[in-house]
Design a protein around this motif. Structure first.
Motif, PDB file in Angstrom:
ATOM      1  N   THR A 148      -2.862  -1.971   9.961  1.00 29.40           N
ATOM      2  CA  THR A 148      -3.387  -3.090   9.188  1.00 29.40           C
ATOM      3  C   THR A 148      -2.324  -3.580   8.218  1.00 29.40           C
ATOM      4  O   THR A 148      -1.201  -3.042   8.173  1.00 29.40           O
ATOM      5  N   THR A 149      -2.648  -4.614   7.476  1.00 27.29           N
ATOM      6  CA  THR A 149      -1.829  -5.022   6.335  1.00 27.29           C
ATOM      7  C   THR A 149      -2.708  -4.960   5.095  1.00 27.29           C
ATOM      8  O   THR A 149      -3.923  -5.189   5.166  1.00 27.29           O
ATOM      9  N   ARG A 150      -2.084  -4.629   3.971  1.00 21.02           N
ATOM     10  CA  ARG A 150      -2.833  -4.504   2.727  1.00 21.02           C
ATOM     11  C   ARG A 150      -1.996  -5.034   1.584  1.00 21.02           C
ATOM     12  O   ARG A 150      -0.781  -4.812   1.518  1.00 21.02           O
ATOM     13  N   ARG A 151      -2.670  -5.751   0.692  1.00 22.44           N
ATOM     14  CA  ARG A 151      -1.972  -6.272  -0.485  1.00 22.44           C
ATOM     15  C   ARG A 151      -1.789  -5.135  -1.490  1.00 22.44           C
ATOM     16  O   ARG A 151      -2.754  -4.525  -1.929  1.00 22.44           O
TER      17      ARG A 151
ATOM     18  N   MET B 283       0.665  -1.002   7.262  1.00 22.40           N
ATOM     19  CA  MET B 283       0.414   0.424   7.096  1.00 22.40           C
ATOM     20  C   MET B 283      -0.671   0.874   8.062  1.00 22.40           C
ATOM     21  O   MET B 283      -1.357   0.059   8.702  1.00 22.40           O
ATOM     22  N   TRP B 284      -0.803   2.199   8.181  1.00 25.77           N
ATOM     23  CA  TRP B 284      -1.881   2.807   8.959  1.00 25.77           C
ATOM     24  C   TRP B 284      -2.920   3.328   7.979  1.00 25.77           C
ATOM     25  O   TRP B 284      -2.583   3.945   6.962  1.00 25.77           O
ATOM     26  N   VAL B 285      -4.191   3.043   8.241  1.00 21.96           N
ATOM     27  CA  VAL B 285      -5.255   3.535   7.371  1.00 21.96           C
ATOM     28  C   VAL B 285      -6.386   4.109   8.200  1.00 21.96           C
ATOM     29  O   VAL B 285      -6.620   3.699   9.343  1.00 21.96           O
ATOM     30  N   ALA B 286      -7.081   5.069   7.619  1.00 16.54           N
ATOM     31  CA  ALA B 286      -8.361   5.543   8.151  1.00 16.54           C
ATOM     32  C   ALA B 286      -9.399   5.322   7.068  1.00 16.54           C
ATOM     33  O   ALA B 286      -9.156   5.630   5.896  1.00 16.54           O
TER      34      ALA B 286
END
Length: 355
Positions: free
Chosen positions: A43-46, A64-67
């Protein structure tokens, strides 16, 4: 839907890695996911930066990778995406743990799902995987003066175009050709693997002859079917006749139309049918259910905190299956699902009448 990997993990949960390939697959995932699941993907995150050395500029987006621990799921058909929101429980940047994040899942993006899978949820994934091999279908209904184009998707049918114009023969022949020309252009744009051309009278045959001369590239895909009406009514008639099944084996919505017609016929005759949660629960306990019909929206609601039934929907599903019944989960997007909603969102075709 591609299912790339399956593995059993501790506590009885499973981890399944999928790649949705279409908006249909995103629609399926909407009913597989529920609060408490763990979903992971890229994903992308601010990222907010606000320390002594750097003034906060409102944040910059980083990949980044997120769970996340799932809180909410929203299917946005017209944006071609599934939004899955929740708290970040694992991440490629530890400073983002504990924040809320929304994964915008789109086609061809890999997603990992960890959860306690219920049988109908596993069946839905398998259905989506099998559906990848099925052709896309367009239904064109035409009569003098008007034509409609619908596409068939697993979440229902969708109207793509309505065309009207002066038709007839003699001095009106040009207007008729213009109607066929516009219809042919719309069908070419759909890029469907199969086209069903339906309607009353001989207008569809005349349209086909026009396509042979002016849109020959689509004629090999066309199957002609008689229908008494055009538009939504004509499409429903095409589905009931089984025309879509000839090119797409049995579609989800066609079987739903058959089941709901059988259910309403039995209810009208006072025959072997039950509807509403209490009556269906009783039928399940008696082992009377031949086929359980339950609405996807209602199934998801009753599994969450907002359910308002006095009975447990999972108990009904489990009992029906244990006693030899089949389960069909209806789409709320298609008219049979709307009819089932009017009957309480759950019903059953029975082996025998309940007295």
């Amino acid at each position: 839907m591609q299912i790339k990997d399956r593995e059993q993990i501790e506590g009885g949960r499973k981890r399944v890695t999928v790649v949705p390939e279409s908006v249909d697959d995103l629609w399926h995932l909407q009913y597989v996911l529920e609060p408490g699941d763990r979903v992971a993907g890229d994903t992308t995150r601010r990222i907010q930066r606000n320390d002594d050395q750097m003034r906060d500029t409102g944040g910059e987006r980083e990949h980044m990778w997120v769970a996340i621990a799932v809180d909410d799921i929203e299917f946005h058909r017209f944006a071609n995406r599934l939004r899955v929101g929740g708290e970040i429980v694992a991440c490629s940047r530890e400073d983002q743990l504990g924040f809320h994040h929304t994964l915008n899942v789109e086609a061809r993006e890999e997603l990992s799902i960890e959860k306690y899978f219920k049988p109908d949820q596993e069946a839905r994934l398998e259905e989506a995987e099998e559906a990848t091999e099925n052709p896309d279908v367009a239904i064109a209904t035409v009569e003098e003066g008007q034509a409609h184009v619908h596409t068939v998707a697993q979440y229902g049918t969708e109207e793509r175009a309505t065309i009207t114009g002066t038709t007839g023969k003699g001095e009106y022949a040009r207007g008729r050709s213009e109607l066929f020309a516009e219809l042919g252009t719309v069908l070419e744009r759909q890029d469907a693997d199969a086209i069903i051309l339906a309607g009353p009278g001989f207008t569809k045959q005349d349209a086909y002859k026009y396509f042979e001369q002016n849109h020959s590239e689509i004629t090999e895909q066309i199957t002609m079917v008689d229908a008494a009406a055009v538009g939504d009514r004509g499409v429903h008639e095409v589905l009931k006749r089984g025309a879509v099944a000839d090119v797409q084996q049995e579609t989800r919505i066609e079987s739903e139309a058959e089941y709901i017609d059988e259910l309403t016929r039995r209810i009208a005759d006072g025959a072997k049918a039950a509807y509403g949660p209490e009556e269906v629960k009783q039928a399940a306990e008696f082992g009377a259910i031949d086929r359980l019909l339950v609405l996807d929206d209602r199934l998801r609601k009753e599994r969450g905190p907002d359910g308002d039934w006095a009975v447990d929907v999972d108990d009904i599903v489990r009992t029906a299956e244990q006693k030899g019944g089949e389960v069909t989960v209806f789409s709320s997007e298609f008219p049979p699902g709307q009819q089932l909603s009017n009957l309480g969102g759950i019903a059953a075709l029975l082996r025998y009448r309940l007295e």
